[in-house]
Design a protein around this motif. Structure first.
Motif, PDB file in Angstrom:
ATOM      1  N   ALA A  66      -1.421  19.823  -4.291  1.00 11.59           N
ATOM      2  CA  ALA A  66      -0.254  20.022  -5.160  1.00 11.59           C
ATOM      3  C   ALA A  66       0.998  19.302  -4.664  1.00 11.59           C
ATOM      4  O   ALA A  66       2.108  19.770  -4.881  1.00 11.59           O
ATOM      5  CB  ALA A  66       0.023  21.513  -5.314  1.00 11.59           C
ATOM      6  N   GLY A  67       0.837  18.164  -3.993  1.00  8.10           N
ATOM      7  CA  GLY A  67       1.995  17.367  -3.589  1.00  8.10           C
ATOM      8  C   GLY A  67       2.793  17.969  -2.446  1.00  8.10           C
ATOM      9  O   GLY A  67       2.341  18.911  -1.781  1.00  8.10           O
ATOM     10  N   VAL A  68       3.987  17.428  -2.234  1.00  4.83           N
ATOM     11  CA  VAL A  68       4.795  17.779  -1.067  1.00  4.83           C
ATOM     12  C   VAL A  68       5.103  19.275  -1.025  1.00  4.83           C
ATOM     13  O   VAL A  68       4.947  19.935   0.013  1.00  4.83           O
ATOM     14  CB  VAL A  68       6.114  16.963  -1.053  1.00  4.83           C
ATOM     15  CG1 VAL A  68       7.008  17.410   0.103  1.00  4.83           C
ATOM     16  CG2 VAL A  68       5.809  15.481  -0.937  1.00  4.83           C
ATOM     17  N   LEU A  69       5.505  19.852  -2.165  1.00  6.93           N
ATOM     18  CA  LEU A  69       5.835  21.279  -2.193  1.00  6.93           C
ATOM     19  C   LEU A  69       4.611  22.127  -1.836  1.00  6.93           C
ATOM     20  O   LEU A  69       4.722  23.117  -1.107  1.00  6.93           O
ATOM     21  CB  LEU A  69       6.367  21.662  -3.577  1.00  6.93           C
ATOM     22  CG  LEU A  69       6.868  23.096  -3.723  1.00  6.93           C
ATOM     23  CD1 LEU A  69       7.999  23.383  -2.749  1.00  6.93           C
ATOM     24  CD2 LEU A  69       7.320  23.367  -5.153  1.00  6.93           C
ATOM     25  N   GLY A  70       3.448  21.706  -2.334  1.00  7.96           N
ATOM     26  CA  GLY A  70       2.203  22.396  -1.987  1.00  7.96           C
ATOM     27  C   GLY A  70       1.981  22.394  -0.485  1.00  7.96           C
ATOM     28  O   GLY A  70       1.613  23.413   0.101  1.00  7.96           O
ATOM     29  N   GLY A  71       2.235  21.244   0.144  1.00  5.66           N
ATOM     30  CA  GLY A  71       2.072  21.126   1.592  1.00  5.66           C
ATOM     31  C   GLY A  71       2.996  22.077   2.327  1.00  5.66           C
ATOM     32  O   GLY A  71       2.588  22.752   3.276  1.00  5.66           O
ATOM     33  N   ILE A  72       4.236  22.155   1.869  1.00  6.47           N
ATOM     34  CA  ILE A  72       5.211  23.031   2.539  1.00  6.47           C
ATOM     35  C   ILE A  72       4.789  24.496   2.383  1.00  6.47           C
ATOM     36  O   ILE A  72       4.762  25.253   3.347  1.00  6.47           O
ATOM     37  CB  ILE A  72       6.628  22.806   1.959  1.00  6.47           C
ATOM     38  CG1 ILE A  72       7.107  21.401   2.324  1.00  6.47           C
ATOM     39  CG2 ILE A  72       7.604  23.856   2.498  1.00  6.47           C
ATOM     40  CD1 ILE A  72       8.405  20.988   1.665  1.00  6.47           C
ATOM     41  N   THR A 118      -0.279  11.795   4.631  1.00 10.26           N
ATOM     42  CA  THR A 118      -1.076  12.114   3.443  1.00 10.26           C
ATOM     43  C   THR A 118      -0.661  11.247   2.259  1.00 10.26           C
ATOM     44  O   THR A 118      -1.508  10.819   1.465  1.00 10.26           O
ATOM     45  CB  THR A 118      -0.928  13.609   3.079  1.00 10.26           C
ATOM     46  OG1 THR A 118      -1.052  14.380   4.254  1.00 10.26           O
ATOM     47  CG2 THR A 118      -1.991  14.027   2.091  1.00 10.26           C
ATOM     48  N   MET A 119       0.661  10.976   2.146  1.00 14.29           N
ATOM     49  CA  MET A 119       1.111  10.121   1.053  1.00 14.29           C
ATOM     50  C   MET A 119       0.488   8.727   1.171  1.00 14.29           C
ATOM     51  O   MET A 119      -0.007   8.164   0.198  1.00 14.29           O
ATOM     52  CB  MET A 119       2.637  10.033   1.046  1.00 14.29           C
ATOM     53  CG  MET A 119       3.292  11.302   0.508  1.00 14.29           C
ATOM     54  SD  MET A 119       4.970  11.477   1.093  1.00 14.29           S
ATOM     55  CE  MET A 119       5.830  11.012  -0.365  1.00 14.29           C
ATOM     56  N   PHE A 163      -3.858   4.545  -0.056  1.00 14.83           N
ATOM     57  CA  PHE A 163      -4.725   3.491   0.475  1.00 14.83           C
ATOM     58  C   PHE A 163      -6.197   3.863   0.506  1.00 14.83           C
ATOM     59  O   PHE A 163      -7.024   3.045   0.863  1.00 14.83           O
ATOM     60  CB  PHE A 163      -4.269   3.112   1.895  1.00 14.83           C
ATOM     61  CG  PHE A 163      -2.940   2.447   1.911  1.00 14.83           C
ATOM     62  CD1 PHE A 163      -2.797   1.167   1.379  1.00 14.83           C
ATOM     63  CD2 PHE A 163      -1.819   3.089   2.421  1.00 14.83           C
ATOM     64  CE1 PHE A 163      -1.566   0.546   1.374  1.00 14.83           C
ATOM     65  CE2 PHE A 163      -0.583   2.475   2.413  1.00 14.83           C
ATOM     66  CZ  PHE A 163      -0.445   1.203   1.884  1.00 14.83           C
ATOM     67  N   GLN A 164      -6.544   5.105   0.125  1.00 18.62           N
ATOM     68  CA  GLN A 164      -7.927   5.515   0.315  1.00 18.62           C
ATOM     69  C   GLN A 164      -8.904   4.771  -0.600  1.00 18.62           C
ATOM     70  O   GLN A 164     -10.099   4.844  -0.404  1.00 18.62           O
ATOM     71  CB  GLN A 164      -8.067   7.027   0.152  1.00 18.62           C
ATOM     72  CG  GLN A 164      -7.757   7.527  -1.232  1.00 18.62           C
ATOM     73  CD  GLN A 164      -7.974   9.033  -1.351  1.00 18.62           C
ATOM     74  OE1 GLN A 164      -8.678   9.633  -0.561  1.00 18.62           O
ATOM     75  NE2 GLN A 164      -7.366   9.640  -2.349  1.00 18.62           N
ATOM     76  N   HIS A 165      -8.382   4.044  -1.593  1.00 17.25           N
ATOM     77  CA  HIS A 165      -9.295   3.339  -2.500  1.00 17.25           C
ATOM     78  C   HIS A 165      -9.671   1.956  -1.970  1.00 17.25           C
ATOM     79  O   HIS A 165     -10.592   1.321  -2.476  1.00 17.25           O
ATOM     80  CB  HIS A 165      -8.664   3.223  -3.881  1.00 17.25           C
ATOM     81  CG  HIS A 165      -8.266   4.570  -4.422  1.00 17.25           C
ATOM     82  ND1 HIS A 165      -9.205   5.529  -4.743  1.00 17.25           N
ATOM     83  CD2 HIS A 165      -7.058   5.135  -4.619  1.00 17.25           C
ATOM     84  CE1 HIS A 165      -8.572   6.618  -5.146  1.00 17.25           C
ATOM     85  NE2 HIS A 165      -7.271   6.408  -5.072  1.00 17.25           N
TER      86      HIS A 165
END
Lengths: 192, 161
Positions: A70-76, B72-73, B78-80
């Motif tokens: 769920a993106g950055v907020l999910g990570g937090i 993670t971003m 780049f994982q593809h």
């Protein structure tokens, strides 16, 4: 609501993952099965990233899974979730019983939990090894027609690399990152 | 982790003594959660109460939170690429080797008698071949631990009274 779910699932992990290090692993694997938040292979990627960066695996795992889902907020939120129970418990323990770890009951509980945690982690290792070291499709096909040939079942490249790393790890005892970097290079050269 | 804490907290800042840190690690290992986080909460609480505990917890979590978020971003981006996929293909084998090694070490340290072997096998089978939650295994094994040593627990309880 995905954010709440992430928070509470990781709250549970923070509450029950005892024993440090890889103890969160069985729980993450169960989440992978239950919600499909991450895949078996992503669990391995997560461990690789955790081992190659500073910081505890439990925290890194929460941030990674939350982010992927769920993106950055999910990570937090997942990270806050995994930390909340231990903060509450430590504050209570620090306040009420300083000699907590020396009581018989705590020691007894741990005499039971430690082998269980070892078994849980071993099971996760077995699950992920199945996907990576063996060709699962070939195995099920072979078993269904009773024509069992051992070699096609193994992912030969992976098994050899596995053996070499285990050997080197026990011989030289370098930091895990060294072996992961080596595996990455081998992976690129031999197209894993 | 322990050497860094000793250097920074005991020697440089003198917030805590070596004995306290060792106690703290013992508590961190037998309470749920991440040991480094537990240690930070404990030392923070000792110095400045609940606020101190919470602030030092945020302090120990923040660097990994930021690092992993950024990685993670990139990873999603780049994982593809084929090269990245091959690299992670190799890395996954490395990770399995790491897990095997850890399990082997833990096994040697922890599984010391038949009861331990039974618990280990039960935990392995239930997790590998069924959908049982690991929580059930943890709670059940804790109960086995208590039952097995019930006599010495009772003795200690009477001693306190």
């Amino acid at each position: 609501m995905i954010y709440l779910k992430l928070y509470f699932e990781f709250f549970k992990i923070g509450l029950f993952a005892i024993g440090g290090g890889l103890a969160t692993l069985p729980f993450i694997r169960q989440l992978a099965g239950k919600y499909g938040w991450i895949t078996q292979k992503q669990i391995l990627d997560m461990i690789a990233i955790s081992e190659s960066t500073p910081g505890p695996i439990g925290i890194n795992a929460a941030t990674f899974v939350g982010n992927i889902t769920a993106g950055v907020l999910g990570g937090i939120l997942a990270t806050v979730g995994v930390v909340t129970p231990s903060v509450i418990i430590i504050l209570l323990v620090a306040h009420y019983f300083i000699k907590f770890s020396e009581t018989q009951i705590v020691r007894s509980v741990f005499s039971g939990i430690r082998p269980a945690v070892t078994g849980l982690i071993a099971a996760v290792g077995f699950e992920v090894a199945k996907v990576t070291l063996f060709n699962v499709d070939v195995i099920s096909k072979a078993l269904s027609i009773f024509d069992i040939k051992i070699l096609p079942m193994l992912n030969i490249k992976a098994v050899i690399l596995f053996g070499v790393i285990i050997f080197l790890m026990n011989k030289y005892k370098k930091h895990p990152v060294t072996y992961l970097m080596g595996s990455a290079i081998i992976g690129i050269i031999f197209k894993f | 982790m322990l050497p860094i804490i000793q250097k920074e907290i005991v020697e440089k800042k003198k917030w805590s003594t070596n004995e306290e840190i060792i106690d703290c690690f013992a508590i961190g290992q037998c309470t749920p959660g991440v040991i480094a986080v537990n240690t930070a909460t404990f030392i923070g609480y000792k110095k400045k109460g609940v606020t101190g505990g919470i602030v030092s917890t945020i302090g120990v979590v923040l660097p990994s939170l930021i690092t992993i978020t950024i990685i993670t971003m990139f990873f999603k981006q780049f994982q593809h690429y084929k090269v990245v996929q091959y690299a992670f293909g190799g890395i996954r084998v490395g990770v399995i080797a790491l897990i095997s090694n850890t399990v082997f070490k833990m096994f040697k340290q922890v599984v010391v008698n038949w009861v331990c072997i039974a618990i280990f096998v039960a935990a392995f089978i239930f997790t590998a071949f069924t959908d049982f939650s690991p929580i059930i295994m943890i709670v059940a094994s804790a109960l086995v631990g208590i039952l097995r040593r019930w006599d010495s627990i009772k003795v200690e309880g009477e001693g306190v009274e």
